[in-house]
Design a protein around this motif. Sequence first.
Motif, PDB file in Angstrom:
ATOM      1  N   VAL A   1      -1.381  -0.123  -6.416  1.00 48.76           N
ATOM      2  CA  VAL A   1      -0.443  -0.816  -5.495  1.00 48.76           C
ATOM      3  C   VAL A   1      -1.120  -1.082  -4.204  1.00 48.76           C
ATOM      4  N   GLN A   2      -1.165  -2.501  -3.918  1.00 52.50           N
ATOM      5  CA  GLN A   2      -1.587  -3.024  -2.612  1.00 52.50           C
ATOM      6  C   GLN A   2      -0.585  -3.352  -1.806  1.00 52.50           C
ATOM      7  N   LEU A   3      -0.508  -2.269  -0.657  1.00 58.83           N
ATOM      8  CA  LEU A   3       0.834  -2.393   0.492  1.00 58.83           C
ATOM      9  C   LEU A   3       0.039  -3.437   1.703  1.00 58.83           C
ATOM     10  N   GLN A   4       0.718  -4.286   1.715  1.00 62.27           N
ATOM     11  CA  GLN A   4       0.553  -5.055   2.961  1.00 62.27           C
ATOM     12  C   GLN A   4       1.735  -4.757   3.981  1.00 62.27           C
ATOM     13  N   ASP A   5       1.391  -4.159   5.064  1.00 64.56           N
ATOM     14  CA  ASP A   5       2.333  -3.585   6.021  1.00 64.56           C
ATOM     15  C   ASP A   5       1.384  -3.646   7.537  1.00 64.56           C
ATOM     16  N   ASP A   6       2.308  -4.410   8.383  1.00 63.94           N
ATOM     17  CA  ASP A   6       1.749  -4.588   9.867  1.00 63.94           C
ATOM     18  C   ASP A   6       1.591  -3.291  10.477  1.00 63.94           C
ATOM     19  N   LYS A   7       2.462  -2.103   9.923  1.00 64.15           N
ATOM     20  CA  LYS A   7       2.263  -0.936  10.707  1.00 64.15           C
ATOM     21  C   LYS A   7       1.055  -0.143  10.263  1.00 64.15           C
ATOM     22  N   GLY A   8       0.174  -0.663   9.478  1.00 68.34           N
ATOM     23  CA  GLY A   8      -0.993   0.293   9.003  1.00 68.34           C
ATOM     24  C   GLY A   8      -0.731   1.031   7.458  1.00 68.34           C
ATOM     25  N   LYS A   9      -1.240   2.036   7.650  1.00 64.49           N
ATOM     26  CA  LYS A   9      -1.232   3.043   6.613  1.00 64.49           C
ATOM     27  C   LYS A   9       0.075   3.919   6.655  1.00 64.49           C
ATOM     28  N   PRO A  10       1.016   4.082   5.880  1.00 63.66           N
ATOM     29  CA  PRO A  10       2.016   4.854   5.890  1.00 63.66           C
ATOM     30  C   PRO A  10       1.769   6.146   6.226  1.00 63.66           C
TER      31      PRO A  10
END
Length: 106
Positions: free
Chosen positions: A53-62
Amino acid sequence: DSATFSEARNEPGKKVKITGTFDKTHAVQYNPEVDANLTSFHVIDSKGETMMVQLQDDKGKPMGLEQSESVTIEGSFHNDGTFHSTHLLMKCPSKYNEQKHQLSAS
């Protein structure tokens, strides 16, 4: 209602919600120098299929991804066969949460 990777793969571009577990046998890939908003990791869906899964999230790595009990990802397959997610929900073990919030007696 949760889909599986094979169901989502049949309809590229359609946004689906998949609930599964984080696959600990694959390392999380996160390279902030290349893309600080992209985290790649593997999820095992309810049918046992593992998919990157490629996660795009402006908070960075969960935070806490590796310790999570279950993950719910929202996203869709792209035509190149990769699953892109824009939203991640994690359920962490209560034991982990207690340890994190426990104050040490001084």
